[in-house]
Design an enzyme around this catalytic site. Sequence first.
Site, PDB file in Angstrom:
ATOM      1  N   ARG A  29       0.849  -1.173   0.027  1.00  0.00           N
ATOM      2  CA  ARG A  29       0.023  -0.074   0.273  1.00  0.00           C
ATOM      3  C   ARG A  29       0.900   1.293  -0.152  1.00  0.00           C
ATOM      4  NH1 ARG A  29      -2.367  -3.626   3.541  1.00  0.00           N
ATOM      5  NH2 ARG A  29      -4.469  -4.105   3.176  1.00  0.00           N
ATOM      6  N   ILE A  30       1.794   1.252   0.941  1.00  0.00           N
ATOM      7  CA  ILE A  30       2.706   2.588   0.932  1.00  0.00           C
ATOM      8  C   ILE A  30       3.712   2.942  -0.368  1.00  0.00           C
ATOM      9  CG2 ILE A  30       4.714   3.706   2.450  1.00  0.00           C
ATOM     10  CD1 ILE A  30       3.374   2.006   4.724  1.00  0.00           C
TER      11      ILE A  30
ATOM     12  N   ASP B  88      10.013  -6.379  -5.548  1.00  0.00           N
ATOM     13  CA  ASP B  88       9.261  -7.093  -4.438  1.00  0.00           C
ATOM     14  C   ASP B  88       9.226  -8.471  -4.759  1.00  0.00           C
ATOM     15  OD1 ASP B  88       7.231  -7.929  -2.734  1.00  0.00           O
ATOM     16  OD2 ASP B  88       6.480  -5.901  -2.514  1.00  0.00           O
TER      17      ASP B  88
ATOM     18  N   ALA C 236      10.467   2.958   6.868  1.00  0.00           N
ATOM     19  CA  ALA C 236       9.986   1.467   7.113  1.00  0.00           C
ATOM     20  C   ALA C 236      10.429   0.933   8.442  1.00  0.00           C
ATOM     21  CB  ALA C 236      10.542   0.572   5.811  1.00  0.00           C
ATOM     22  N   ARG C 237      11.738   0.182   8.520  1.00  0.00           N
ATOM     23  CA  ARG C 237      12.268  -0.301   9.676  1.00  0.00           C
ATOM     24  C   ARG C 237      13.616   0.083   9.909  1.00  0.00           C
ATOM     25  NH1 ARG C 237       9.035  -1.528  14.143  1.00  0.00           N
ATOM     26  NH2 ARG C 237       7.230  -2.726  13.530  1.00  0.00           N
TER      27      ARG C 237
ATOM     28  N   ASP D 236      13.772   8.132   8.681  1.00  0.00           N
ATOM     29  CA  ASP D 236      12.707   8.212   9.726  1.00  0.00           C
ATOM     30  C   ASP D 236      12.637   7.074  10.890  1.00  0.00           C
ATOM     31  OD1 ASP D 236      10.511   9.764  10.694  1.00  0.00           O
ATOM     32  OD2 ASP D 236       9.467   8.084   9.973  1.00  0.00           O
TER      33      ASP D 236
ATOM     34  N   GLU E 294      17.047   2.700  17.654  1.00  0.00           N
ATOM     35  CA  GLU E 294      16.051   3.809  17.886  1.00  0.00           C
ATOM     36  C   GLU E 294      15.337   3.666  19.124  1.00  0.00           C
ATOM     37  OE1 GLU E 294      11.827   3.357  15.705  1.00  0.00           O
ATOM     38  OE2 GLU E 294      13.544   3.678  14.467  1.00  0.00           O
TER      39      GLU E 294
ATOM     40  N   HIS F  65      10.880   8.787  13.695  1.00  0.00           N
ATOM     41  CA  HIS F  65       9.889   7.800  13.420  1.00  0.00           C
ATOM     42  C   HIS F  65       8.508   8.604  13.282  1.00  0.00           C
ATOM     43  CE1 HIS F  65       9.451   3.305  13.343  1.00  0.00           C
ATOM     44  NE2 HIS F  65       8.536   3.763  12.651  1.00  0.00           N
TER      45      HIS F  65
END
Length: 327
Positions: free
Chosen positions: A154-155, A174, A231-232, A256, A261, A293
């Site tokens: 989706r993102i 992907d 993302a991560r 981000d 973190e 984040h």
Amino acid sequence: MKFIAYNVRQDEQNYFEKWAKENAVPVKLVTEELTDENLPLAKGYDAVISFQTGVYPSDLFDKLASYGVKDISIRNVGVDNLDLASAKANKIAVTNVPAYSPNAIAEFSVATLLQLLRNQNIYRKRMAKNDYRWAPFVGKEIRALTIGLVGTGRIGKAALEIYRGFGAKVIAYDPYHDPKLEAQGLYVDTLEELVSQADVVTLHMPGSEGYLIDEALIKKMKPGAYIINTARGSLIDSKALLEALKAGRLGGAALDTYEYETPIFNHDLEDIGVKDELFNELVALDNVVMTPHIAFYTETAVENMVTIALDSAKAVLETGTAPTLVE
């Protein structure tokens, strides 16, 4: 039926209270994240509503089962910090919020890339010293670049539409191809192929075991390429990224999320500072945009995270399942 919610922020409180009133379901709000110390507060509740990207108690599901809790509904996407095998063994359902606002994160990722391309860190620092010269920091335009999307959920698809609006060439990787995108010829076969072609590598996928972007893969990227990660943090080897940035092999990074973190983001460290030297080195670089984040953090997303998590818990208790059930 009654719920307990942990790590409730002030900006979420009204949405919790509104939902509780409309659904006639009591929801106890706890401002602290879920820990060993406050886990016993869940005794007597049917569902736990949680939000945290850090570590959960190791015996979380054993304890919740002993308390009579039947569901844990998290207000975020990632479940990599939850022991799903233990949840299954204890017959506790787990739900998440797989799409609280794809556009929020996609828009933010593009916004941070724009800051990198137009050298905003450098100009802010110059202006703070009343230096308003332009040269030699000429910018780049998105439409002149090849954007490499890693992840087309989706993102990723929301980001794709934004980049197309800028007129950029977009390629994607992907493991699971979207048929419509495949018909458009967007996919490349391997991640190595993507990074060798892309001027910008932007990550839109869940966490994985081991690094997705490690030293070896960074060496295969185009010289001067940019990395965007909303993302991560665990997807990137931060040390290898720092070395590549310092050596000038990469043009910049917008982060981000950060590998280590948890003790930093969403904490006020003004008085004590950050002790993580790797983080401090990254933040100090002119070609790094670091944010805590917050890509998800819009009014729309916050409301969706709360209401979808609560709706999911209610559905599990009433029907035994929910559209957001994590298998």
